[in-house]
Design an enzyme around this catalytic site. Structure first.
Site, PDB file in Angstrom:
ATOM      1  N   SER A 209       0.811  -1.218   0.000  1.00  0.00           N
ATOM      2  CA  SER A 209       0.000   0.000   0.000  1.00  0.00           C
ATOM      3  C   SER A 209       0.846   1.270   0.000  1.00  0.00           C
ATOM      4  CB  SER A 209      -0.940   0.017   1.211  1.00  0.00           C
ATOM      5  OG  SER A 209      -0.200   0.018   2.404  1.00  0.00           O
TER       6      SER A 209
ATOM      7  N   ASP B  83       0.000   6.064  11.495  1.00  0.00           N
ATOM      8  CA  ASP B  83       0.228   4.732  12.062  1.00  0.00           C
ATOM      9  C   ASP B  83       1.695   4.304  12.023  1.00  0.00           C
ATOM     10  OD1 ASP B  83       0.609   4.416   9.384  1.00  0.00           O
ATOM     11  OD2 ASP B  83      -1.138   3.168   9.036  1.00  0.00           O
TER      12      ASP B  83
ATOM     13  N   HIS C 269       2.228   4.445   7.002  1.00  0.00           N
ATOM     14  CA  HIS C 269       1.846   5.159   5.782  1.00  0.00           C
ATOM     15  C   HIS C 269       2.294   6.606   5.854  1.00  0.00           C
ATOM     16  CE1 HIS C 269      -0.954   1.692   5.734  1.00  0.00           C
ATOM     17  NE2 HIS C 269      -0.655   1.720   4.465  1.00  0.00           N
TER      18      HIS C 269
END
Lengths: 215, 215, 215, 215, 215, 215, 215, 215
Positions: free
Chosen positions: C15, C191, C194
């Site tokens: 991601s 977090d 990211h």
């Protein structure tokens, strides 16, 4: 007006033609014909020639180059049994060369454009009463601008193809050139490609003029 | 790098600056600075000069001409107590002349542009450590194209104003001209006005170069 | 800058790489490259090396571990005929061990990670001009923190694999460590995984530095 | 269980308390109490002490520091005529110092925190049967981690204030510390601040334990 | 607490169990377990027995009768290799007889219910460490009310089946009966079937009590 | 049929009456009358008595108790100059006592209900040709059920008020009781309060029967 | 073409004119003129008379009767300083008599229509170069149909008012009558009131014909 | 009432019947029967004949002509094992001739209509207890209006078919004619085809009258 009475005209092309038409077939009630020049051509014919009862189908498809159009020619054009067919293609063939310079597999260069157009027209010419070719255009008044210059090369191919196969020619670049003497391109298009309703009226008018439409 | 340490830089302008910044004040977490060159300038400063701790606020407002900017100058710029202020304005002043030719009340002509810019800079210059002026630009390589030509007039006004008031000048048109020697305008902008991330990097780089940023 | 001219670089990962890229292939107009470091690498190359005409494709996929990446390696990487390939994988391999402690079938432990990375690199190395390996990272400054500690083990595997197969190494954990001496992790990540645009610029800069990019 | 019968308990705080509660007053049918520990405290009281008929109101407000809480103390707490009041505040007072280092006007430092908490408690203590203070927490097991360390300072202030004004103290940091010996923080929170239902149960249980709730 | 350590518990049922769980498998981060008693059971186990590391999967499916549950038993329960299985089914088997009186093909009458439950339990009992049966319930305090009366017949079947196959029994109707002595059904349920968080806590508490959970 | 010709009937109440009527006034085209019994009464009158040309306005308001209805009586009823007025209120007055037992300020007890109804009717009776009172109801066949029992007390008040002020009485509870001998409450209502179209037809039919409507 | 050069034409009316125009003023880029005949009039003028530079503003408002139009005449028409004004009003004045027979306060009968139109025209006639009156219409070919019959009365009033005040008259009913000899009303309108693009072209063409537009 | 007890009635047709019914089968809770006359027929039967326990299924399908209905007759009607079947079809068969004059392939002319209806009825008549035929209608009071005239031809076919095969006939056109003596078509329908709740009550009442329903 050369189309005759009770004929079916299938109008093909890219997003300029498509403009939110209905799928799979762009005809019927409730804006099924989309919001492009196609709906205007239909409205003008119904107004000025109400007795002619021309049936119009919008088979434009956003993003298409002539390479894409060729793939769907059978299912999207011939299978609809048109009496007349119009083609406005080539804008994306050129545009991709400018907006996606690093992805050559999406570019359709003049030679392929000419050959494919020739094939489509040659084959279709025998199946229908007439083919109407519209030149791709760029709402850029300066003929020296690179993308305009390239678009003009594709326009020339359309003109030559129309002549070779005795098609009706609609020279849209010429019409936009005239309009751009009065108003800037910025006033009718965000990107010089997609016309607003004024620009679509320019196309529809040019289209009908080429058919000996009497206003 | 001329900004110094722990300074506050307020960056004003139109939609090119704004690009979805947070309201009422464009700073903070979660993309509050928007997606324009402002966020890139912040990211570059934090990367290359992490110790400088420059605080950046995006106060661009979509659609603004210099006339609109003037109205909100007090509340949106001075009230934030900046140490530095940057101004990128003029694109809409010119664009409206081309995309809205029949609505002259929305046009801001060169004289008004020059006077207003002069007022804003003269007044602000005394309140802050420095003012940074960015020229408005049009991603059109041909200097003879009408809107580019007009934009160049506004760019000249910015250059002259920067000189007169000893502001830092960022000549964006020049930077885009260089880039357009390698890639077409179509590849970085839909309308030749709003840059994609490549174009925003061009602006951010030019901005920082003008501040003696050492890469 | 070692990539050369007119090369195609396919950037894979999870991601962190993906970040809303286009499907099935992450390239083209309109933010098709997503909003991660990939778009920044592209923007920097186009700005500083406009003549190099590097073509970049984002093939990151959110949630991927190296086990998932292996399954799509042929279709998503090799079939695209890249000249260069970059790999940023391992974050989820570690993270699942911490956020999903009761679901061991989702954990990819160091041995499997090392073997799979070795296979992918060994095979790919022969097909392309170069492979670029980026270490997975955790935006946690304390090397004793358990997840950071585990991430460092995976980083070491990447370093060793890069050395063994003569890949270009980009040590991202090191770069984030440096940055975290100036700003807290909380200021660039929700977090610690990211990154925001500041963090993505850290990655892009490290990536280009490893390619002898001259700023 | 010290609350007594048919009492009204107003629970205040920030987003940890709020969690989508109803506006303007967080009580009633259909999840009006939100999804935080408040709803769990209500459910546990109704289950284990059905005869006590305690009335609970959630008056948390996302993003609040103690400075914000003070401003709405009269309208949001005292005007509701509570018998008991609980306060879980301080997380944002600390967090902003870490995630927004360049915006000091959003930081609430220990001194202000202590003074404001003292004022609120001193005043309220006389109006109600009891005040329950919950320590702000950070789901970080390492007491040396900077933000955890800072949070502990605020926790100490809460402990001292509770002692000074004879409030019931709920030491949440302690409870989370215990839990983090068994599971990682990543498994119950995305950002180490906002707990999932497991974490909310930790809070609700600690809260009720402090009230001599007998399970 | 009888479940033991590091066991996997699959909890099946209808909408009371399901409550927006993740598909295809109801476990994992981000509320994958849904909002029913299942998430509460998980939270209580993690809180009171953090060392037990029980893994819980929610496999409820809204609208299911036991006839539907049987069809998916293999794929949705056995294939997940549980150590323990819980079943809360029968509410729809009864409800359809009352809300859809004219569609008998949707009714599952007692005989079919008993036989199917017997089959499922008999078969499963051999594959797992234990089966936990929960009685279906109706939040109606009057045992003479027709639907409550019918539900009690199904509850009796569950009780008998639990005894016959030595399953753990959780008598939910009994628990709700007790609660309804203190509060009306209207205060915890819109339709006397779907409990709010208070009602879900009743279920979770009864469930854990039956497992010798020590609060 | 007692209404006469070309009369205006304003129908007030709570959500049972309201059911998505138009604001601020519930009359007109396009479902402005909502989906409750009001639209059915209108449809039946137009069908069976097309020449009567009764004008109907729905002024129900979801959630209203008689206390709320009183507040808007002037603006929502009298100002509309009705010839006839119907009132179906009391359900929420009772329901809140059961679903919100801890919030007594939302309960409207029998004494207040009786007094307010008396005031409204007494005052209105003189202004209009007739007032039609509908008893509040609960789709619960057991008269001993606590909420049904309480609802019956309010029904009795309505009956007595109708008698005292010579209003037309529509006994809805009685009608539902009859229907519930054939079908369960569950088949026409989710919560025993809000009827589906079958239940709304019960109300509309009872309403018209009370007006000597001849089917 | 009688409008002259560089004039401003404000076109008023109801939903037939409005058709999603921009608020508060219906002019500008991006379909600000809406999708009615107004946009077509603008497009035709720009095409056939590009040098005339007529500025068009759509000030139609859905649902308006002449009574509503009168209320906003100053702010919505005169304040815009038009050179020419067009009025297409009356459809709702008639329609409400048929679709809302029981709400006479929404009906505008012929006398009020005539007086109001006379006032508006008389006053405006002195302020502008010319007023253009369009007859309201009903796409019903049968002149004996009741609503068509009533609409014809209003059309007659428009004709007489045009004559009295020397306005330009556009007889739309006549034009639709001609078209309906060739196609059914169902093919261009859902409700015989709101025309599709074909019907809007009929209006635009009639409008321009009345201005001595040369096609 | 001729239907008998505990029978199943399947009601087929086009959008007038369908009106948002549930798919694939239009029966059950939560407005599964849609909002047309079908739901009213069900509500009236349940109210006036609660003991009859008739089961009703709505199998209308928007846009259907009889040609479309024939294709789904087996799966949508016979497979449901009805005791009674009702058919309201033909409106689209006629309408398409008027709204889509240029697309003859969508028209279903009288001969095909008669033959197909005859087939469906002849075959079905033997499988069920009775078939109920409703005439298609047009809410146009003038029998000379072209579409009304055409609709009457189809109505005649339905009447003749009903007689030939001894079906119950419901003459809807007649009922609407009566209603239109009192109110205009505009007051109950936007397009003279789709009735509002008043019009649906007209249909439901006519339907039930034909079944010797005693009000």
């Amino acid at each position: 007006m050369v189309l005759g009475k009770e004929k079916k005209l299938v109008m093909t092309g890219d997003s300029i033609t498509d403009f939110e038409r209905k799928r799979p077939v762009g005809e019927g009630l409730f804006e099924a014909m989309g919001h492009s020049y196609v709906a205007l051509v239909d409205a003008f014919l119904k107004n000025w020639y109400p007795a002619s009862r021309i049936r119009i189908v919008n088979m434009g498809n956003s993003g298409d180059t002539i390479r894409d159009l060729k793939k769907r020619w059978h299912s999207d054009v011939l299978d609809l049994n048109p009496d007349w067919v119009s083609i406005l293609i080539g804008v994306n063939d050129v545009w991709r060369q400018f907006d996606s310079p690093l992805r050559p597999e999406e570019h359709v260069y003049p030679e392929e454009y000419r050959e494919t157009l020739d094939q489509l027209v040659q084959f279709t010419r025998k199946e229908v009463e007439g083919v109407i070719l519209l030149t791709p255009f760029y709402m850029e008044p300066n003929p020296g601008e690179p993308m305009r210059k390239m678009m003009d090369r594709y326009g020339t191919i359309v003109r030559e193809t129309a002549k070779k196969h005795e098609c009706i020619l609609v020279d849209l670049q010429e019409r936009f050139n005239e309009y751009l003497q009065h108003y800037s391109a910025q006033s009718i298009s965000w990107d010089r490609i997609h016309p607003d309703i004024v620009g679509n009226t320019i196309i529809a008018r040019a289209f009908l003029d080429a058919l000996d439409f009497e206003w």
